[in-house]
Design a protein around this motif. Sequence first.
Motif, short mmCIF file in Angstrom:
data_model
loop_
_atom_site.label_atom_id
_atom_site.label_comp_id
_atom_site.label_asym_id
_atom_site.label_seq_id
_atom_site.Cartn_x
_atom_site.Cartn_y
_atom_site.Cartn_z
N SER A 162 0.83 -1.20 0.00
CA SER A 162 0.00 0.00 0.00
C SER A 162 0.87 1.25 0.00
N LEU A 163 1.27 1.67 -1.19
CA LEU A 163 2.09 2.88 -1.32
C LEU A 163 1.32 4.14 -0.90
N ASP A 164 0.01 4.13 -1.10
CA ASP A 164 -0.79 5.29 -0.72
C ASP A 164 -0.72 5.53 0.78
N ASP A 165 -0.88 4.46 1.56
CA ASP A 165 -0.79 4.59 3.02
C ASP A 165 0.60 5.03 3.44
N GLY A 224 10.49 2.12 -1.34
CA GLY A 224 9.13 1.65 -1.57
C GLY A 224 8.71 1.83 -3.01
N TYR A 225 8.94 3.02 -3.55
CA TYR A 225 8.61 3.26 -4.96
C TYR A 225 9.44 2.36 -5.87
N ALA A 226 10.70 2.14 -5.50
CA ALA A 226 11.59 1.34 -6.34
C ALA A 226 11.13 -0.10 -6.46
N ILE A 227 10.81 -0.74 -5.30
CA ILE A 227 10.44 -2.16 -5.36
C ILE A 227 9.06 -2.37 -5.96
N GLU A 261 8.83 8.04 -9.88
CA GLU A 261 8.51 8.64 -8.57
C GLU A 261 9.69 8.51 -7.62
N ALA A 262 10.42 7.40 -7.70
CA ALA A 262 11.61 7.22 -6.87
C ALA A 262 12.66 8.28 -7.19
#
Length: 649
Positions: free
Chosen positions: A327-330, A352-355, A361-362
């Motif tokens: 959950s990237l949003d959280d 988080g963005y990378a994986i 975004e990263a």
Amino acid sequence: MPAATLCTTPSSPAARKNWSSPSLQCTPPSSSVTTGTAAASSSSSSHFLQVDRVAFLIDKCKSVNHLLQIHAALLRHGLNHHPILNFKLQRSYSSFGRLDYSVSLFERTDNPNVFLWTAIIHAHTQCGLSEQARVYYAQMLSQSIQPNAFTFSSVIRGCSLKSCRALHSQVIKFSFETDLYVTTGLLDAYARGGDNMSAKQLFDVMPEKSLVSLTAMLTCYAKHGQIQEARLLFEEMEEKDVVCWNVMIDGYAQHGFPRESLLLFRQMLAAKAKPNEITVLSVLSSCGQLGSLESGRWLHSYIENNNIQISVRVGTALIDMYCKCGSLDDARKVFDKMHDKDVVAWNSMIMGYAIHGFSEEAFRMFDMMCSIGLQPTDITFIAILTACGHSGLVSKGRSIFNSMKNEYEIEPKIEHFGCMVNILSRAGQLHEAYNLVRNMKIDPDPVLWGTLLWACRLHNEVSLGEEIAEFLMSHNLASSGTYVILSNIYAAAGNWDGVAKVRSLMKESGVEKEPGCSVIEVDNKVHEFLAGDLRHPKSKEIYLMLEEMNRWLEANGYTPQTDVVLHDLGERQKQLSLGVHSEKLAMAFGLISTRPGTTIKIVKNLRVCLDCHAVMKLISKITKRKIIMRDRNRFHHFENGSCSCGDFW
């Protein structure tokens, strides 16, 4: 020299002329004119009273400046050699972080007693100067001053394993082997040094075991992976404080037992023990390992409702948990609410963005971090290089790797070389990756070789794969993964004799292939599946749903990719083998256990195979559901028939 006494500031100008300190002044002559025995008795009584009051004043000091004023007054009134006052001054200077004042005072003290020696030893230990503390201890012994229990407790704290063994013999020599505080200190030192056997031997002969010594032994077991022994001791403890619960919960989390960590946390709450920041850090780690999003969200709510401060550490742990749970949003909501974010928090969000494969975004986050003046660390570059690897950005990866040393003065570590090998080899530039490994100034580790070996499997480079595998086996660097990947390389090339040879070597070496396992969380409960699993209570319904899924897939033109079955089997047998992969069982369970339209999240311990990847894309389109899968390498977001990885993983 008149005796010193404590009084208030004189009110008359004449009296204020003789005022020498905010705290101390000379007793007026008229009050001390006595004769004979009565005078001596009065003077002695007054002296002890005054020393007691000055000692009290030192203990109540709230700043080093106030302490300096008292010290100055003592010098003026001849009390600078009083052992009790010197001891208190020396200890107070250390407590205010002025070790230099403490040392200076100690060195000016004639014939310091054991309490003054102990105070200076303790001060250095508290400042992390354990070696200097042991030097003072040796000097004390050379002056024939016998240590007491507090001396040993101070010098043992923070000492190395070698020093601990030497000090243990000293403890026995001076007959302190039955002192609870001293033996607990030794136990803690053995535990920190990794000498579990000595720690256990000492623990077993301790005549009395306090909560502190029990916790020290518990920590020793948990820290070094002896989880069963730790749990037995934990269950035997009549009294458990929050530290004990934290040690056991963290022991499970750190050694690959996240499910047990969460269960124990629930027991902790049932026992009315109050969690603290350390507790939630361990439990958040367990939620992340399991991919248990609902448990993580519940814990986040618990933190907020129970006044546990969301410090930078807790905030970063929440970001990491949400990222690992898909959950990237959280994660981003937590990140945006955090104040005084440090580079570790930024690194967690970038990773988080990378994986998840959101490389742009990263990169944007990296630029924002640098623009506000935060200096990237080696972890930052692991995250950015990971983003390049998941998007096949070879040129950008090279540029970032070179900028580490040239622009940021960060020497690349083995992890950064591993990222570059991954970037190059996944893009098919195997020989450049191989040359990078061979020309490294630091020794490549098995993980790095394994990355290169996997790329040989991906690109069917049989000869290079054989060369790497033989090198690893001849240098005792081979893991179970080495044998499995080499077997897969032979199988993909149809070399079944080679497969048989590798499997024979695995059997002789006692190496076993790690079984594929997928987990899915439904209604706050984590369900685990192995390939062909029949253990689940709803197995009948799961396999009926698998049959339904197969009908959907056939109707949408799906053809099983049987070439990924690396066994010498017939076509029908290969199709049957593919159909019961663990992630497909988890997917079927998710479909029968959740409402239509609900996002399904699956965590797998190995890489997802090509066939399962194709199936997940089609199922997301057919059911109009979003499917998020975390495999060993990255996250895959399946939606409307496509995947966020762009079929590059």
